[in-house]
Structure formats: C-alpha cells, structure tokens
Enzyme design. Sequence first.
Site, PDB file in Angstrom:
ATOM      1  N   ASN A 154       0.864  -1.186   0.000  1.00  0.00           N
ATOM      2  CA  ASN A 154       0.000   0.000   0.000  1.00  0.00           C
ATOM      3  C   ASN A 154       0.906   1.243   0.000  1.00  0.00           C
ATOM      4  O   ASN A 154       1.706   1.433   0.921  1.00  0.00           O
ATOM      5  CB  ASN A 154      -0.889  -0.045   1.251  1.00  0.00           C
ATOM      6  CG  ASN A 154      -1.848   1.122   1.308  1.00  0.00           C
ATOM      7  OD1 ASN A 154      -1.462   2.259   1.042  1.00  0.00           O
ATOM      8  ND2 ASN A 154      -3.088   0.874   1.658  1.00  0.00           N
ATOM      9  N   HIS A 166       1.149   6.081   1.955  1.00  0.00           N
ATOM     10  CA  HIS A 166       1.919   6.972   2.819  1.00  0.00           C
ATOM     11  C   HIS A 166       3.152   7.571   2.142  1.00  0.00           C
ATOM     12  O   HIS A 166       3.752   8.511   2.671  1.00  0.00           O
ATOM     13  CB  HIS A 166       2.224   6.296   4.149  1.00  0.00           C
ATOM     14  CG  HIS A 166       0.957   6.039   4.912  1.00  0.00           C
ATOM     15  ND1 HIS A 166       0.049   7.054   5.173  1.00  0.00           N
ATOM     16  CD2 HIS A 166       0.402   4.907   5.404  1.00  0.00           C
ATOM     17  CE1 HIS A 166      -0.992   6.541   5.817  1.00  0.00           C
ATOM     18  NE2 HIS A 166      -0.809   5.244   5.962  1.00  0.00           N
ATOM     19  N   HIS A 178      -5.470   3.870  -1.702  1.00  0.00           N
ATOM     20  CA  HIS A 178      -6.809   4.296  -1.266  1.00  0.00           C
ATOM     21  C   HIS A 178      -7.031   5.739  -1.720  1.00  0.00           C
ATOM     22  O   HIS A 178      -6.315   6.642  -1.288  1.00  0.00           O
ATOM     23  CB  HIS A 178      -6.851   4.208   0.270  1.00  0.00           C
ATOM     24  CG  HIS A 178      -8.193   4.496   0.871  1.00  0.00           C
ATOM     25  ND1 HIS A 178      -8.425   4.380   2.213  1.00  0.00           N
ATOM     26  CD2 HIS A 178      -9.374   4.888   0.324  1.00  0.00           C
ATOM     27  CE1 HIS A 178      -9.683   4.687   2.480  1.00  0.00           C
ATOM     28  NE2 HIS A 178     -10.282   5.004   1.343  1.00  0.00           N
ATOM     29  N   ARG A 203      -9.060   8.536  -1.071  1.00  0.00           N
ATOM     30  CA  ARG A 203     -10.037   8.974  -0.068  1.00  0.00           C
ATOM     31  C   ARG A 203     -10.799  10.183  -0.567  1.00  0.00           C
ATOM     32  O   ARG A 203     -10.273  10.983  -1.352  1.00  0.00           O
ATOM     33  CB  ARG A 203      -9.325   9.334   1.247  1.00  0.00           C
ATOM     34  CG  ARG A 203      -8.697   8.153   1.958  1.00  0.00           C
ATOM     35  CD  ARG A 203      -8.169   8.578   3.323  1.00  0.00           C
ATOM     36  NE  ARG A 203      -9.250   8.736   4.260  1.00  0.00           N
ATOM     37  CZ  ARG A 203      -9.554   7.856   5.219  1.00  0.00           C
ATOM     38  NH1 ARG A 203      -8.823   6.779   5.393  1.00  0.00           N
ATOM     39  NH2 ARG A 203     -10.563   8.067   6.014  1.00  0.00           N
ATOM     40  N   ARG A 211      -6.519  13.170   1.120  1.00  0.00           N
ATOM     41  CA  ARG A 211      -5.438  13.543   2.038  1.00  0.00           C
ATOM     42  C   ARG A 211      -4.082  12.979   1.622  1.00  0.00           C
ATOM     43  O   ARG A 211      -3.061  13.510   1.989  1.00  0.00           O
ATOM     44  CB  ARG A 211      -5.764  13.117   3.464  1.00  0.00           C
ATOM     45  CG  ARG A 211      -5.786  11.623   3.664  1.00  0.00           C
ATOM     46  CD  ARG A 211      -6.013  11.248   5.095  1.00  0.00           C
ATOM     47  NE  ARG A 211      -7.346  11.566   5.540  1.00  0.00           N
ATOM     48  CZ  ARG A 211      -7.921  11.017   6.617  1.00  0.00           C
ATOM     49  NH1 ARG A 211      -7.239  10.149   7.340  1.00  0.00           N
ATOM     50  NH2 ARG A 211      -9.134  11.325   6.962  1.00  0.00           N
ATOM     51  N   GLU A 252      -8.557   0.918  -3.216  1.00  0.00           N
ATOM     52  CA  GLU A 252      -9.455   0.939  -2.049  1.00  0.00           C
ATOM     53  C   GLU A 252     -10.387   2.127  -2.212  1.00  0.00           C
ATOM     54  O   GLU A 252      -9.934   3.250  -2.462  1.00  0.00           O
ATOM     55  CB  GLU A 252      -8.652   1.105  -0.758  1.00  0.00           C
ATOM     56  CG  GLU A 252      -7.793  -0.090  -0.419  1.00  0.00           C
ATOM     57  CD  GLU A 252      -6.985   0.149   0.845  1.00  0.00           C
ATOM     58  OE1 GLU A 252      -7.100   1.228   1.452  1.00  0.00           O
ATOM     59  OE2 GLU A 252      -6.220  -0.737   1.208  1.00  0.00           O
ATOM     60  N   THR A 285      -8.384   3.917   8.208  1.00  0.00           N
ATOM     61  CA  THR A 285      -9.637   3.166   8.196  1.00  0.00           C
ATOM     62  C   THR A 285      -9.780   2.400   9.517  1.00  0.00           C
ATOM     63  O   THR A 285      -9.031   1.469   9.779  1.00  0.00           O
ATOM     64  CB  THR A 285      -9.659   2.190   6.997  1.00  0.00           C
ATOM     65  OG1 THR A 285      -9.228   2.914   5.850  1.00  0.00           O
ATOM     66  CG2 THR A 285     -11.044   1.646   6.764  1.00  0.00           C
ATOM     67  N   GLU A 313     -11.396  -8.860   2.725  1.00  0.00           N
ATOM     68  CA  GLU A 313     -10.122  -8.524   3.364  1.00  0.00           C
ATOM     69  C   GLU A 313     -10.431  -8.389   4.847  1.00  0.00           C
ATOM     70  O   GLU A 313     -11.245  -7.549   5.248  1.00  0.00           O
ATOM     71  CB  GLU A 313      -9.534  -7.224   2.810  1.00  0.00           C
ATOM     72  CG  GLU A 313      -8.201  -6.896   3.509  1.00  0.00           C
ATOM     73  CD  GLU A 313      -7.405  -5.778   2.855  1.00  0.00           C
ATOM     74  OE1 GLU A 313      -7.481  -5.640   1.607  1.00  0.00           O
ATOM     75  OE2 GLU A 313      -6.717  -5.054   3.581  1.00  0.00           O
ATOM     76  N   HIS A 329      -4.109  -4.132   7.558  1.00  0.00           N
ATOM     77  CA  HIS A 329      -4.189  -3.025   8.517  1.00  0.00           C
ATOM     78  C   HIS A 329      -3.321  -3.302   9.749  1.00  0.00           C
ATOM     79  O   HIS A 329      -3.601  -4.222  10.510  1.00  0.00           O
ATOM     80  CB  HIS A 329      -5.620  -2.732   8.976  1.00  0.00           C
ATOM     81  CG  HIS A 329      -5.731  -1.343   9.517  1.00  0.00           C
ATOM     82  ND1 HIS A 329      -6.117  -0.267   8.749  1.00  0.00           N
ATOM     83  CD2 HIS A 329      -5.424  -0.852  10.724  1.00  0.00           C
ATOM     84  CE1 HIS A 329      -6.074   0.820   9.467  1.00  0.00           C
ATOM     85  NE2 HIS A 329      -5.648   0.502  10.675  1.00  0.00           N
TER      86      HIS A 329
HETATM   87  N1  PXP Z   1      -6.016  -2.673   3.910  1.00  0.00           N
HETATM   88  C1  PXP Z   1      -6.961  -1.702   3.973  1.00  0.00           C
HETATM   89  C2  PXP Z   1      -8.328  -2.018   3.478  1.00  0.00           C
HETATM   90  C3  PXP Z   1      -6.655  -0.413   4.469  1.00  0.00           C
HETATM   91  O1  PXP Z   1      -7.615   0.532   4.511  1.00  0.00           O
HETATM   92  C4  PXP Z   1      -5.336  -0.161   4.890  1.00  0.00           C
HETATM   93  C5  PXP Z   1      -4.992   1.192   5.426  1.00  0.00           C
HETATM   94  O2  PXP Z   1      -5.076   2.132   4.420  1.00  0.00           O
HETATM   95  C6  PXP Z   1      -4.384  -1.181   4.783  1.00  0.00           C
HETATM   96  C7  PXP Z   1      -4.751  -2.443   4.310  1.00  0.00           C
HETATM   97  C8  PXP Z   1      -2.951  -0.973   5.136  1.00  0.00           C
HETATM   98  O3  PXP Z   1      -2.805  -0.696   6.475  1.00  0.00           O
HETATM   99  P1  PXP Z   1      -1.391  -0.275   7.047  1.00  0.00           P
HETATM  100  O4  PXP Z   1      -1.026   1.026   6.398  1.00  0.00           O
HETATM  101  O5  PXP Z   1      -1.640  -0.160   8.502  1.00  0.00           O
HETATM  102  O6  PXP Z   1      -0.419  -1.367   6.688  1.00  0.00           O
END
Ligand code: PXP
Length: 248
Positions: A7, A10, A50, A52, A56, A77, A108, A158, A198
């Site tokens: 992901n 960030h 994602h 959003r 952001r 996402e 999330t 998921e 997550h």
């Molecule tokens: N899966 C989903 C559906 C999420 O919303 C997120 C957070 O954006 C993640 C995975 C990844 O989470 P993390 O950044 O804590 O690894």
Amino acid sequence: MLRLGVNVDHAATLRQARYREVERGMVPEPSPVEFARESAAAGAHGITAHLREDRRHMQEADLVGLAREIRLPLNLEMANSSKMLAFALRLRPANICMVPENRREVTTEGGLRVRGAEAAILRTVKRLQRAGSAVSLFIDPVTEEVRAAAETGARFVELHTGAFSRAVGRRELAREVRRLAAAAELAHGLGLGVNAGHGINYGNIRELFGVPHLHELNIGHSIVSRALMVGARRAVREMLDLMRGYRA
Ligand code: PXP
C-alpha cells in the site's frame, strides 16, 4: 504462496505534507508511483492505494499513473459512493477493495458494515465485477459480516487486522488470531478468497501465520516507514522474506 500487496498511500502522505498546492516548476516528492516501481522491482505481487474522499494522500492522477506505469495488479481501495464508482469504472483496476470512510478518522478504523447494506453493496459489486475488477470487502473478522459479504457476490474479503495489531499480551493476541482464523475458515468455506490488512508490521506478521487460507496481505505504513531507513526495495524484500514462512 502468500502474496504481498504494498500500500503506497503513505508515500503520498509525505508528499502532501509539503506539496499540497503544486505550482509551476515544482517537482513534488516522494512519488507514490516511484515507490510502487521500487516495490515491483523488489518482488511485490501487487500495489494498493486508497483514493479517499478528502484526498489527504493519493490523488486521482496518482491512481492513473499507477494503472499506466506499474505492471503489477492494482488494488483500488474505495468507499461505496457514486463518485468513486464512476472513477473506478473509468480506471478498471484488477482489484477493488470496498472500505468504509469517515472524514475524521486517521486511518480506516473499522470494517464495512455489510449486514444491513447488502443491497447497496451488491449493486456496486455487480457493476465493478462486470467491468472486470475483482471486488473485496474490507470487514471485521465477524461471522455475520463474512456471511453477508458472501451474499453480495464479492470474490474476496479482506479481514481487518486492526484489533490483532493492537492486541496487548499473549492472551489477547491469541484471541484475535482465533477470531481471524474462524473468519478465514468460514470465508473460504463460502467460496471467498481471503486477504488481510491493517497494522501488519515486521514484528507481528509471524503471528498471522495461525490464520489459514490467506491469499494476500496488504501492508502500507510499516513498509513505507522502514523504507525511510533502508530504502524501498530492501523494506519490501524484508517483508517478503518474513512472508515465506506462511503455509495456507
Ligand atoms: N487494507 C486496507 C483495506 C486499508 O484501509 C489499509 C490502510 O489504508 C491497509 C490495508 C494498510 O494498512 P497499514 O497502512 O496499517 O499497513
């Protein structure tokens, strides 16, 4: 083999901290597309992002860039809104994970409430899957939510690993792993593919090996954080090395 979806949100968070308004001559950095390219070079199996509502971190152009430039399957996402549905139908990523969205949350915070909203979710799932995207529903590891997810026709769930990642002490951790394992068994039995995500990090990932039938883990924050120290390729390789110990 357990797959890793990186992901890249960030990487965009860091960029947005400086470059919210882009003026002529500016080269906003870091680029989430570049982060995805490095992740692909390190052996990641997919890229997740994602978009959003409040934009952001990821922007529409980032998603378009990921779809165009990265050869790995893209997992978008998104919240179940008409604007996001229109965007997803234009983008047509390989995978879509439907998530709840709340403007005030830092990230999330809980899973979708599928039970009670099956009809609306089913309509969106149908349109997205007809357009060629495999849909996953991001849910808490709760029996009723897994059953409801199966009724929508989505191909995957998921499982939300937030409670698992926050568990304190062996007992609490064991309880969360049991909840995830039971939800994974049920989902698998109902014909759903099982992903999880997550709060998964380099320290807790082995604990997840007690959860059967996992297809893909979506991991963002810990990989991007580690990448600041050792670089993106090494951060991704280190996570992949840890994941090799998993037996479904
Ligand atoms: N899966 C989903 C559906 C999420 O919303 C997120 C957070 O954006 C993640 C995975 C990844 O989470 P993390 O950044 O804590 O690894």
